[in-house]
Design a protein around this motif. Structure first.
Motif, mmCIF file in Angstrom:
data_model
loop_
_atom_site.group_PDB
_atom_site.id
_atom_site.type_symbol
_atom_site.label_atom_id
_atom_site.label_comp_id
_atom_site.label_asym_id
_atom_site.label_seq_id
_atom_site.Cartn_x
_atom_site.Cartn_y
_atom_site.Cartn_z
ATOM 1 N N ARG A 451 4.448 -1.325 -0.349
ATOM 2 C CA ARG A 451 3.758 -1.161 -1.616
ATOM 3 C C ARG A 451 4.579 -0.319 -2.593
ATOM 4 N N ILE A 455 5.891 -1.494 -6.302
ATOM 5 C CA ILE A 455 5.606 -0.757 -7.550
ATOM 6 C C ILE A 455 6.904 -0.448 -8.283
ATOM 7 N N LEU A 470 1.560 5.494 -6.483
ATOM 8 C CA LEU A 470 0.904 4.942 -5.305
ATOM 9 C C LEU A 470 -0.195 5.879 -4.811
ATOM 10 N N GLU A 472 -1.919 7.911 -6.695
ATOM 11 C CA GLU A 472 -3.019 7.794 -7.656
ATOM 12 C C GLU A 472 -3.840 6.539 -7.391
ATOM 13 N N ILE A 473 -3.160 5.446 -7.074
ATOM 14 C CA ILE A 473 -3.868 4.192 -6.803
ATOM 15 C C ILE A 473 -4.759 4.338 -5.570
ATOM 16 N N ASP A 476 -7.740 6.606 -6.246
ATOM 17 C CA ASP A 476 -8.774 5.922 -7.019
ATOM 18 C C ASP A 476 -9.605 5.013 -6.122
ATOM 19 N N GLN A 477 -8.919 4.353 -5.206
ATOM 20 C CA GLN A 477 -9.619 3.446 -4.304
ATOM 21 C C GLN A 477 -10.567 4.195 -3.366
#
Length: 498
Positions: A451, A455, A470, A472-473, A476-477
């Motif tokens: 991943r 990115i 990554l 932050e993603i 958030d999830q």
């Protein structure tokens, strides 16, 4: 300019002790330049500007004797250089630096110097003339960028890492005087030395002239500056990623169209013929020779019935014509034949300069450039990537030079740890953004790409920047604070992080 200037600089080289008892610059290994090479640069520059006397000044025969005219040109050297520069570097390109503070400093410097637009212009000059130089300098406590074209740069020393010593000549004309400023960038042991000299001569002479004080033109310029602590030279040399087939021992680059000169000349001949087809092909009139003789009119003035300088008229003796009649010998215009010939030559030119076949086409009015998306396996895209590798390395060197200059003048300090520079070039020529995202998602799903790497590819980020995004993603999830992601959790979420 440089053919005469090189010979004048020989004496200066001897005076400085860099070269002793030399007969020509090319005889000395420490000066990797052949006098003849600058003739090629002058020719490439003339072709890029659209007028090269040896090609474009032609003579033709008329009834009234030989005449001269200027041959029409498609100016494809300009088109080739501009197109390659635009494909490689434009406003969509992003220069990313792993260190945040350094990135802000460099971004500010580039913005103040209007780097994006200036670099694209000089990248075009680089492809046309075979190279260019960027010299950072400090003025009013600000770092500025000076750009130098290939015809104003003479290398003095180099190794397998590149050119590290050079002289930059600059000619200035004032009134009836001609001033030549020589700026030397040299290494003396571990000291980096910049020397400035100024010479003056009569405008009409080809001599370098006599040395005069720098204050004559540059009151604030020092004759010599010695710098300790520099790790590399204070300039960066850029060139196309092409092997120098003209002088294989020279570190200088070559023009993107240096191997296509015959094709370029033939193209101009074909285009000139296409233009003249309309001027001359509409009518060809055969007249008796007696009709072009001078006669006396009623006022006693000598007159001709026809203009003897006009190429339309062809005079024949009375024995060659029936009843001395004027005959209209008009032929059909060969428009389609000319267009087909020019397009065939354009395809050949594309192959010789690294573009795909069909990259350029002629419709009878102008040259069109293919704008459709091309595949990553196309010749244009492969050539683009080849040049990008050299340009990215040059931009990394430029940032190194800016940092060491900023530290010298105490403008800002470089990072304590090593930093990484990546350039996200505009690859929209080969693929659109959605297609790239879908491609990376499929590779991640198939386990062929991490991943983080996906990115980096999609956003053009450095490894550290990709890792931050990554986190932050993932946060958030999972609806958690990114700072709460400990090392163990990272390993679980990101795998090996690669």
């Amino acid at each position: 300019m440089f053919q005469s200037l090189i010979s004048k600089i020989k004496g200066v080289l001897q005076k400085l002790g860099l070269v002793k008892n030399i007969k020509s610059l090319s005889d000395t290994k420490s000066i990797p330049i052949d006098d003849q090479f600058y003739k090629n640069i002058d020719m490439w520059k003339a072709l890029y500007q659209g007028y090269f006397s040896e090609w474009h000044d032609v003579q033709y025969q008329t009834i009234n004797g030989r005449k001269k005219r200027r041959r029409a040109t498609l100016n494809m050297p300009k088109v080739l250089s501009q197109e390659m520069a635009t494909l490689i570097f434009n406003e969509r390109c992003e220069i990313n630096i792993s260190d945040t503070d350094l990135s802000k400093h460099i971004e500010s410097i580039f913005k103040q110097n209007k780097f994006i637009s200036k670099f694209q212009d000089y990248l075009e000059f680089q492809f046309a003339l075979g190279g260019m130089v960027i010299k950072p300098y400090v003025e009013d406590d600000k770092i500025k960028l000076s750009y130098v074209t290939a015809d104003c740069f003479i290398p003095v020393g180099w190794d397998n890492q590149g050119i590290h010593e050079a002289v930059f000549p600059n000619e200035i004309r004032k009134g009836d005087k001609k001033y030549t400023h020589l700026e030397w960038h040299l290494w003396e042991g571990k000291e980096y030395v910049i020397k400035n000299e100024l010479y003056v001569a009569e405008k009409t002479t080809s001599d370098l002239g006599k040395k005069v004080p720098l204050s004559t033109l540059f009151p604030d310029l020092e004759e010599e500056v010695r710098i300790k602590g520099f790790k590399r030279s204070g300039f960066v040399y850029f060139k196309p990623n092409l092997a120098n087939h003209i002088d294989m021992q020279s570190p200088l680059g070559i023009s993107i169209f240096s191997a296509a000169l015959d094709t370029l000349k033939t193209l101009d001949i074909a285009y000139d013929s296409f233009q003249r087809e309309f001027a001359l092909g509409k009518r060809r009139i055969i007249i008796p020779a007696s009709a072009v003789r001078m006669v006396v009119d009623e006022n006693g003035n000598m007159q001709r019935y026809f203009d003897a300088d006009d190429e339309v008229y062809q005079a024949l003796g009375s024995g060659d014509m029936d009843d001395n009649k004027i005959q209209d010998n008009t032929v059909e215009l060969r428009v389609e034949e000319h267009i087909a010939a020019i397009n065939a030559l354009l395809n050949l030119l594309s192959m010789q300069t690294g573009f795909s076949s069909g990259a350029f086409s002629f419709d009878g009015k102008s040259v069109k450039t293919a704008t459709e998306v091309v595949s990553e396996n196309s010749k244009t895209f492969r050539t683009k990537q080849s040049h990008e590798n050299v340009i990215e390395a040059g931009l990394t060197e430029l940032i190194d030079v800016i940092v060491q200059l900023a530290e010298l003048y105490e403008l800002f300090s470089g990072p304590d740890k090593d930093w990484e520079v990546t350039v996200a070039f505009d690859d929209s020529i080969a693929d659109d953004k959605d297609a790239e995202i879908n491609k990376q998602m499929k590779m991640v799903s198939a386990g062929l790409q991490s991943r983080k790497r996906a990115i980096m590819k999609i956003h053009g980020l450095t490894e550290e920047e990709a890792m931050i995004l990554l986190k932050e993603i993932i946060s958030d999830q999972l609806s958690i604070d990114p700072s709460l992601l400990d090392e163990r959790a990272e390993q679980t979420l990101f795998g090996d992080g690669e």
